[in-house]
Design an enzyme around this catalytic site. Sequence first.
Site, PDB file in Angstrom:
ATOM      1  N   HIS A   6     -22.593  25.759  -3.325  1.00 51.39           N
ATOM      2  CA  HIS A   6     -22.470  24.215  -3.295  1.00 51.39           C
ATOM      3  C   HIS A   6     -22.246  24.342  -1.245  1.00 51.39           C
ATOM      4  O   HIS A   6     -21.762  24.664  -0.868  1.00 51.39           O
ATOM      5  CB  HIS A   6     -21.222  23.137  -4.292  1.00 51.39           C
TER       6      HIS A   6
ATOM      7  N   GLU B  31     -14.874  13.448  -6.869  1.00 54.70           N
ATOM      8  CA  GLU B  31     -16.849  14.245  -6.305  1.00 54.70           C
ATOM      9  C   GLU B  31     -17.083  13.848  -8.082  1.00 54.70           C
ATOM     10  O   GLU B  31     -16.758  13.679  -9.081  1.00 54.70           O
ATOM     11  CB  GLU B  31     -15.905  15.568  -6.014  1.00 54.70           C
TER      12      GLU B  31
ATOM     13  N   GLN C 166     -22.464  18.851  -3.506  1.00 63.18           N
ATOM     14  CA  GLN C 166     -21.074  18.700  -4.351  1.00 63.18           C
ATOM     15  C   GLN C 166     -20.716  17.206  -3.897  1.00 63.18           C
ATOM     16  O   GLN C 166     -20.658  17.238  -2.428  1.00 63.18           O
ATOM     17  CB  GLN C 166     -19.807  19.355  -3.635  1.00 63.18           C
TER      18      GLN C 166
ATOM     19  N   HIS D 249     -19.742  20.859   3.887  1.00 54.98           N
ATOM     20  CA  HIS D 249     -19.009  22.090   4.096  1.00 54.98           C
ATOM     21  C   HIS D 249     -20.122  22.824   3.330  1.00 54.98           C
ATOM     22  O   HIS D 249     -21.324  21.947   2.491  1.00 54.98           O
ATOM     23  CB  HIS D 249     -18.435  22.076   3.661  1.00 54.98           C
TER      24      HIS D 249
ATOM     25  N   GLU E  65     -16.452  26.776   2.957  1.00 49.27           N
ATOM     26  CA  GLU E  65     -15.526  27.445   1.166  1.00 49.27           C
ATOM     27  C   GLU E  65     -16.514  28.645   0.713  1.00 49.27           C
ATOM     28  O   GLU E  65     -17.072  28.880   0.976  1.00 49.27           O
ATOM     29  CB  GLU E  65     -15.898  26.173   0.522  1.00 49.27           C
TER      30      GLU E  65
END
Length: 148
Positions: free
Chosen positions: A9, A45, A62, A86, A135
């Site tokens: 994502h 989220e 996301q 991110h 991530e």
Amino acid sequence: MSPFTRIDHIGIACRDLDAAVRFYRDTYGFEVAHEEVNEEQGVREAMLRINGTDDGGASYLQLLEPVREDSPVAKFLAKNGEGVHHIAFGTADVAGEAAAVGERGVRVLGEPRTGSMGSLITFLHPKDCGGVLTELVQSAGAPGGHAR
């Protein structure tokens, strides 16, 4: 060959989750696949599914709205405004890949922990990743992942 299976994502910080969801639905036709409040991260989220992948995972946007002033996303919004927060790469073994990346000099920010939709996640320091908070994600359905 990369140990990563997909872009899991892209996290996007927003001030108004509902408005952001409407934009992505009305503009691109993306629908919400999952919504939750992550108290640990201090965000509400929505995961918008983009497509499926050969490994059974999927790629998502996301959307992240802070629910408290001291959350990392609230601090990001105060400093940078809305936008990409991110990028997350999918892997079958988040702990193993975090250790391997760490051996290459990239700082891993904590031990793997529970993330969205029951996944296992960990983050890599942006200063070691060209300024990009990164991530690593092991889907809940992957071997060794959390059950959904």
